[in-house]
Structure formats: structure tokens, C-alpha cells
Write a protein that holds these residues in place. Sequence first.
Motif, PDB file in Angstrom:
ATOM      1  N   ILE A   3     109.559  35.176-145.302  1.00  0.00           N
ATOM      2  CA  ILE A   3     108.944  35.081-146.626  1.00  0.00           C
ATOM      3  C   ILE A   3     107.837  34.034-146.628  1.00  0.00           C
ATOM      4  CG2 ILE A   3     109.348  34.471-149.042  1.00  0.00           C
ATOM      5  CD1 ILE A   3     112.240  35.533-148.671  1.00  0.00           C
ATOM      6  N   ILE A   4     108.155  32.860-146.112  1.00  0.00           N
ATOM      7  CA  ILE A   4     107.222  31.739-146.187  1.00  0.00           C
ATOM      8  C   ILE A   4     106.018  31.927-145.271  1.00  0.00           C
ATOM      9  CG2 ILE A   4     106.959  29.273-145.679  1.00  0.00           C
ATOM     10  CD1 ILE A   4     109.827  28.884-146.631  1.00  0.00           C
ATOM     11  N   ASP A   5     106.233  32.454-144.078  1.00  0.00           N
ATOM     12  CA  ASP A   5     105.156  32.529-143.090  1.00  0.00           C
ATOM     13  C   ASP A   5     104.058  33.524-143.444  1.00  0.00           C
ATOM     14  OD1 ASP A   5     106.404  30.571-141.722  1.00  0.00           O
ATOM     15  OD2 ASP A   5     107.060  31.786-140.036  1.00  0.00           O
ATOM     16  N   GLN A   6     104.239  34.255-144.538  1.00  0.00           N
ATOM     17  CA  GLN A   6     103.142  35.101-145.036  1.00  0.00           C
ATOM     18  C   GLN A   6     101.993  34.223-145.543  1.00  0.00           C
ATOM     19  OE1 GLN A   6     104.521  38.219-147.783  1.00  0.00           O
ATOM     20  NE2 GLN A   6     106.592  37.896-146.989  1.00  0.00           N
ATOM     21  N   HIS A   7     102.317  32.954-145.805  1.00  0.00           N
ATOM     22  CA  HIS A   7     101.319  31.994-146.284  1.00  0.00           C
ATOM     23  C   HIS A   7     101.359  30.772-145.373  1.00  0.00           C
ATOM     24  CE1 HIS A   7     100.788  34.297-149.980  1.00  0.00           C
ATOM     25  NE2 HIS A   7     102.102  34.417-150.007  1.00  0.00           N
ATOM     26  N   PRO A   8     100.583  30.783-144.288  1.00  0.00           N
ATOM     27  CA  PRO A   8     100.660  29.714-143.275  1.00  0.00           C
ATOM     28  C   PRO A   8     100.296  28.327-143.767  1.00  0.00           C
ATOM     29  CG  PRO A   8      98.791  31.171-142.862  1.00  0.00           C
ATOM     30  CD  PRO A   8      99.608  31.825-143.908  1.00  0.00           C
ATOM     31  N   LYS A   9      99.662  28.230-144.940  1.00  0.00           N
ATOM     32  CA  LYS A   9      99.315  26.914-145.478  1.00  0.00           C
ATOM     33  C   LYS A   9     100.228  26.507-146.626  1.00  0.00           C
ATOM     34  CE  LYS A   9      94.414  26.854-144.170  1.00  0.00           C
ATOM     35  NZ  LYS A   9      93.020  26.679-144.658  1.00  0.00           N
ATOM     36  N   ALA A  10     101.379  27.143-146.712  1.00  0.00           N
ATOM     37  CA  ALA A  10     102.308  26.860-147.804  1.00  0.00           C
ATOM     38  C   ALA A  10     102.937  25.484-147.664  1.00  0.00           C
ATOM     39  CB  ALA A  10     103.405  27.918-147.843  1.00  0.00           C
ATOM     40  N   THR A  11     103.357  24.947-148.788  1.00  0.00           N
ATOM     41  CA  THR A  11     104.143  23.716-148.818  1.00  0.00           C
ATOM     42  C   THR A  11     105.593  24.095-149.080  1.00  0.00           C
ATOM     43  OG1 THR A  11     102.323  22.306-149.573  1.00  0.00           O
ATOM     44  CG2 THR A  11     104.551  21.561-150.067  1.00  0.00           C
ATOM     45  N   ILE A  12     106.499  23.557-148.248  1.00  0.00           N
ATOM     46  CA  ILE A  12     107.915  23.863-148.370  1.00  0.00           C
ATOM     47  C   ILE A  12     108.629  22.636-148.902  1.00  0.00           C
ATOM     48  CG2 ILE A  12     109.991  24.574-147.132  1.00  0.00           C
ATOM     49  CD1 ILE A  12     107.266  25.369-145.105  1.00  0.00           C
ATOM     50  N   LEU A  13     109.282  22.774-150.039  1.00  0.00           N
ATOM     51  CA  LEU A  13     110.009  21.671-150.652  1.00  0.00           C
ATOM     52  C   LEU A  13     111.474  21.743-150.221  1.00  0.00           C
ATOM     53  CD1 LEU A  13     107.518  22.345-152.629  1.00  0.00           C
ATOM     54  CD2 LEU A  13     108.797  20.978-154.283  1.00  0.00           C
ATOM     55  N   LEU A  14     111.961  20.650-149.636  1.00  0.00           N
ATOM     56  CA  LEU A  14     113.341  20.594-149.155  1.00  0.00           C
ATOM     57  C   LEU A  14     114.008  19.302-149.613  1.00  0.00           C
ATOM     58  CD1 LEU A  14     112.856  21.785-145.439  1.00  0.00           C
ATOM     59  CD2 LEU A  14     113.651  23.156-147.373  1.00  0.00           C
TER      60      LEU A  14
END
Length: 355
Positions: free
Chosen positions: A144-155
Motif C-alpha cells: 500500500i505504502i510503496d505506491q508513494h515512494p515519498k510518503a511519510t510513515i507515522l509509527l
Amino acid sequence: MRFCNNCLTPVLAKDQNAIDIIKQEYLKDDCPWYLGYSGGKDSSALLKLVIGALSQLDTFHKDITVIYCDTGVENPIITEYVYDTFESLKVECSDLGLPLKYEIAIPKLVDRFFVKVIGRGYPTPTNIFRWCTDKLRINPVKQIIDQHPKATILLGIRNGESEQRDRTISKHSKSEYYLTQNGSTRNQIFSPIIHHSLKDVWATLKFNDFPNSIDSQKQGELYKDAGSECPVYRELPGKSCGSSRFGCWTCTVVRKDKSISKMIENGYSELTHLHEFRNWISVFRDNPEYRCNQRRNGQKGLGPFTLEGRRIILDRLLEAESKSEMVLISNEEIKKIKELWQKDMDNPKYIEKTA
């Protein structure tokens, strides 16, 4: 500030600092945000603060997607809680016009736990052969996330969980609240609660009434015997599941699953048959009678479960399903399992026992 009675409740200083940082980072660019949610205390505190931050903004220029990974073998009590929470949050956030979306990540059929174990004959995970975390939990979220390589992931990563954890965080820190990612991905990890202690996290959950959908009392009940969260994304080297309650009921990485035992003692009797199956398969896994003595790569050694062993596991699983009155395996998975059995039977290179 958007009008919301609960939004105006005073918050703790450390929480307000986190909220201010979230607002600042949210407004910085147009890169999409993804928040990894497990239903545990850390990710719930993080989600509360993110929703609190959004409620203090007047306009929104991008969505935040909250992702829960349903591996298919999650603790069913936690899964039910997360799904109910998601449904309540959808309504609450929609009523306030907040830009949150909720998505469930599911492993590919061929990667699901029982397809691997009963279909392909994988031994259940151990510390030496811990194949489960990536296939069941990390990869579905990455898709899901890697469709947007410049995404910010909140953990919900925090300092102070262990000395080794702190050293790893320090080593991979990009800035005070950001961590670098492994590999070539350009995604970055943002942890607004990195300076929250365990006490701070519980205070965040207890004293911030907003949003109402995240029930701190219910979480307190689920955490009676304490626990941690399985990772929902590859956050740092060496981080994986272990004794966490917010993980899989089939987990055989730990010798004894004390958390489920404690939940059963605390009244969750519906988990009894699942726990019995888990304990049985953790022993059955090491029985050489039901393991090939050659691995699939042709090397000598304990290999996959034999076809007879796999049939026995399926029978025991279906028995547990009937007794617990819970759905533990889907018809789709059973169909795939039988296809994989037939594939082995038709393969002249598949050998269970050699002289």
C-alpha cells in the motif's frame, strides 16, 4: 480551530508539544501520510494525537491513511476491537470533516499463515526461521505504502523501551522525530511520540477524551497483563514480533504464549481452543515423523511437513474452529491448500523420506 467540545479539552504539555510538531510537519509538504495502527497502546496514542492535531487546523491539503494489517491469524479479540474502532472513527472523523481514511492490509493468499504451513508444509515460525513477520505483516502494508515512494510513515516508536532499542533509534535518527529507512526506499518514518514514556502513553490515552472512538478503558482491560505491538512496517533493524499480545494467536516464536493464557484467565474463554491448537502445533512441529528429511532445496535436514502431517494439522485446525465457533480458516485458503497438496503429489522431485 474547528469547533468540537472534546477537542477543546486541555491536553498534557508533552501531548501538546507532539500535536504542534504534527501540525508543523503536516503543513510542510504534499507528500501523503500513512499511519501504522495495530490497536495497541502506542499506535492508539499516536492516532489520538494526530486526530487532535488535525482538529486544530482550519484547512487540509492531503489525506492521512490509517492502516491495520489483518494477517488472518490476529488475536480475534484485538481484531474485533480494531474493526469496531475503525467503524466508529470513520463516523466521528467524517462528522468533523477530518481527512482520515482507513484501510485494512491483507496478505496475499499464497503468503497466508495456514496456506504456508498446511499447504506448503512450512514449519511454524521459530527464532531461527521467523518467516512470518515479513510475509504476513510487513509486505501487505508495504504494498500500500510503496505506491508513494515519498510518503511519510507515522509509527508509534518510543525511546526508553530498551537500551538496544534506544541505540538503534539513535543510530538511524535523521532528526529528532524522524528515522531513516532501510534499503533504497525514499519513504521516511516520523514518530511524534518518540519522547513519550510508557506512563506518558497511558496518560495520553486516559486524559485525552478526543476522539471518543479510541476507548482507553477498553484498552486498559486488554492490557491487564501488559504487552507490546507487532510492527506494521519495517521500522528499524531487528524489530519483530515476540511476546506481544497484539499479534498472532498462532505465534510459536515464543516458548509459551503467556499473554493469551492470561486473557483466558481474565475471562476470554473463547480463546481456549485456539490456545490449545497453538500449544499442540508448537510440539507437533518438531516431530520428525511428520517432517520430510530433505528440504525443498535438496539439502539433508528437517524439511517441510509431510502430506500426512499437513492433513493432521488441517483436521486439528477445523476441530478447533468447530469447538471455538470462530472462523479460523477461509474456504479460499482450504482450496489453495489442497491445490498445493496436489502440486506436491504430481511433482516427481518432491521427496518426503530418503534412505
